[in-house]
Write a protein that holds these residues in place. Structure first.
Motif, PDB file in Angstrom:
ATOM      1  N   MET A  66       8.559  23.254  14.914  1.00 50.53           N
ATOM      2  CA  MET A  66       9.748  22.567  15.376  1.00 50.53           C
ATOM      3  C   MET A  66       9.737  22.432  16.897  1.00 50.53           C
ATOM      4  O   MET A  66      10.077  21.380  17.453  1.00 50.53           O
ATOM      5  N   THR A  67       9.331  23.510  17.566  1.00 44.90           N
ATOM      6  CA  THR A  67       9.251  23.489  19.023  1.00 44.90           C
ATOM      7  C   THR A  67       8.261  22.445  19.496  1.00 44.90           C
ATOM      8  O   THR A  67       8.542  21.667  20.410  1.00 44.90           O
ATOM      9  N   ARG A  68       7.091  22.409  18.881  1.00 42.45           N
ATOM     10  CA  ARG A  68       6.065  21.435  19.273  1.00 42.45           C
ATOM     11  C   ARG A  68       6.541  20.012  19.004  1.00 42.45           C
ATOM     12  O   ARG A  68       6.315  19.102  19.820  1.00 42.45           O
ATOM     13  N   PHE A  69       7.203  19.813  17.865  1.00 44.35           N
ATOM     14  CA  PHE A  69       7.676  18.477  17.498  1.00 44.35           C
ATOM     15  C   PHE A  69       8.720  17.975  18.487  1.00 44.35           C
ATOM     16  O   PHE A  69       8.643  16.843  18.981  1.00 44.35           O
ATOM     17  N   LEU A  70       9.714  18.815  18.801  1.00 45.07           N
ATOM     18  CA  LEU A  70      10.759  18.418  19.723  1.00 45.07           C
ATOM     19  C   LEU A  70      10.218  18.234  21.139  1.00 45.07           C
ATOM     20  O   LEU A  70      10.664  17.353  21.872  1.00 45.07           O
ATOM     21  N   THR A  71       9.236  19.052  21.517  1.00 47.30           N
ATOM     22  CA  THR A  71       8.608  18.890  22.828  1.00 47.30           C
ATOM     23  C   THR A  71       7.899  17.550  22.930  1.00 47.30           C
ATOM     24  O   THR A  71       7.999  16.846  23.944  1.00 47.30           O
ATOM     25  N   ALA A  72       7.188  17.177  21.866  1.00 48.24           N
ATOM     26  CA  ALA A  72       6.495  15.885  21.846  1.00 48.24           C
ATOM     27  C   ALA A  72       7.476  14.727  21.960  1.00 48.24           C
ATOM     28  O   ALA A  72       7.263  13.772  22.714  1.00 48.24           O
ATOM     29  N   ILE A  73       8.574  14.815  21.229  1.00 48.92           N
ATOM     30  CA  ILE A  73       9.598  13.765  21.284  1.00 48.92           C
ATOM     31  C   ILE A  73      10.214  13.685  22.671  1.00 48.92           C
ATOM     32  O   ILE A  73      10.441  12.595  23.208  1.00 48.92           O
ATOM     33  N   ALA A  74      10.466  14.852  23.275  1.00 48.26           N
ATOM     34  CA  ALA A  74      11.075  14.882  24.605  1.00 48.26           C
ATOM     35  C   ALA A  74      10.164  14.223  25.634  1.00 48.26           C
ATOM     36  O   ALA A  74      10.618  13.413  26.458  1.00 48.26           O
ATOM     37  N   PHE A  75       8.864  14.537  25.605  1.00 46.32           N
ATOM     38  CA  PHE A  75       7.928  13.937  26.556  1.00 46.32           C
ATOM     39  C   PHE A  75       7.784  12.439  26.307  1.00 46.32           C
ATOM     40  O   PHE A  75       7.656  11.653  27.258  1.00 46.32           O
ATOM     41  N   CYS A  89      19.228  12.677  19.342  1.00 43.26           N
ATOM     42  CA  CYS A  89      19.515  12.480  20.763  1.00 43.26           C
ATOM     43  C   CYS A  89      18.251  12.097  21.523  1.00 43.26           C
ATOM     44  O   CYS A  89      18.283  11.234  22.415  1.00 43.26           O
ATOM     45  N   ALA A  90      17.125  12.729  21.188  1.00 44.88           N
ATOM     46  CA  ALA A  90      15.865  12.416  21.865  1.00 44.88           C
ATOM     47  C   ALA A  90      15.451  10.969  21.595  1.00 44.88           C
ATOM     48  O   ALA A  90      15.016  10.257  22.505  1.00 44.88           O
ATOM     49  N   VAL A  91      15.597  10.538  20.342  1.00 48.58           N
ATOM     50  CA  VAL A  91      15.277   9.140  20.003  1.00 48.58           C
ATOM     51  C   VAL A  91      16.210   8.188  20.742  1.00 48.58           C
ATOM     52  O   VAL A  91      15.775   7.158  21.277  1.00 48.58           O
ATOM     53  N   SER A  92      17.498   8.531  20.803  1.00 50.60           N
ATOM     54  CA  SER A  92      18.460   7.693  21.515  1.00 50.60           C
ATOM     55  C   SER A  92      18.128   7.610  23.002  1.00 50.60           C
ATOM     56  O   SER A  92      18.248   6.545  23.619  1.00 50.60           O
ATOM     57  N   VAL A  93      17.707   8.727  23.577  1.00 52.81           N
ATOM     58  CA  VAL A  93      17.303   8.731  24.986  1.00 52.81           C
ATOM     59  C   VAL A  93      16.132   7.779  25.201  1.00 52.81           C
ATOM     60  O   VAL A  93      16.127   6.959  26.133  1.00 52.81           O
ATOM     61  N   GLY A  94      15.118   7.876  24.334  1.00 51.59           N
ATOM     62  CA  GLY A  94      13.952   7.013  24.457  1.00 51.59           C
ATOM     63  C   GLY A  94      14.298   5.537  24.285  1.00 51.59           C
ATOM     64  O   GLY A  94      13.838   4.683  25.045  1.00 51.59           O
TER      65      GLY A  94
END
Length: 208
Positions: free
Chosen positions: A4-13, A90-95
């Motif tokens: 989960m951490t790796r997935f969310l980190t990838a989305i954030a970057f 939220c990460a998708v919305s940011v992107g």
């Protein structure tokens, strides 16, 4: 939790890359722009709706109708999934918002809106990886002490408060749990408030 951490980190970057260098992801054709706007609306509305339900409706109904330990155990399973889902949305919305409103050419109000979305994302990550694990661990410890006092199967706080008056260990746990849970609730409210600010912005853009 590691995946989960790796997935969310990838989305954030990926979201950060889209914000500051949207041209890297190809030209803005009409179809791509429409798809990005749709993704933004769907993810934002999902995050907003979930936050509204969990914060103000679902949690209160469960607390008032479920035995307290059962309620706590259910929350310990539900909240990690809730914060993960809202965080991803939220990460998708940011992107998506960053793609349609590049930072270099955005107006001040658009930059503020991007900031609100980023804030909602950060508050949810803080809850997912910091406050929620601490709250769950503290809850398990308190449940153990309560079972020793034969309480926890009732609905509401009444018996806990009565026993805590004569049980210093339970009273200390209540205080610590209340502090951690309070910080988690504050982060959740701040996330909800950030999403509310973006909903106001979107409402101003819709022509009905």
């Amino acid at each position: 939790m590691a995946w989960m951490t790796r997935f969310l980190t990838a989305i954030a970057f990926l979201a950060i890359g889209v914000i500051f260098s949207p041209e890297t992801f190809g030209s803005k054709s009409a179809k791509i722009t429409t798809f990005v706007k749709l993704a933004h609306l769907l993810c934002f509305s999902t995050a907003w709706g979930a936050a509204l339900w969990v914060t103000f409706i679902g949690g209160i109904i469960m607390f008032k109708n479920l035995p307290r330990h059962q309620f706590g155990n259910l929350q310990s399973k539900m909240f990690p999934a809730y914060f993960m889902m809202v965080g991803i949305c939220c990460a998708v919305s940011v992107g998506c918002f960053g793609y349609t409103h590049p930072w270099k050419s955005s107006s001040t109000s658009e930059k503020y809106q991007l900031g609100f979305l980023v804030a909602a994302f950060v508050f949810n990550l803080t809850n997912l990886f910091v406050f929620t694990p601490m709250t769950i661990e503290m809850m398990k410890q308190r449940h153990k002490v309560e079972r020793e006092s034969n309480i926890g199967e009732e609905v509401g706080w009444t018996k806990n408060q009565e026993v805590a008056k004569v049980n210093p260990k339970l009273a200390a746990m209540n205080k610590k749990f209340g502090m951690i849970h309070g910080l988690s609730s504050l982060a959740n409210i701040m996330s909800f408030g950030s999403l509310a600010m973006h909903s106001w912005y979107l409402a101003g853009k819709i022509d009905l």
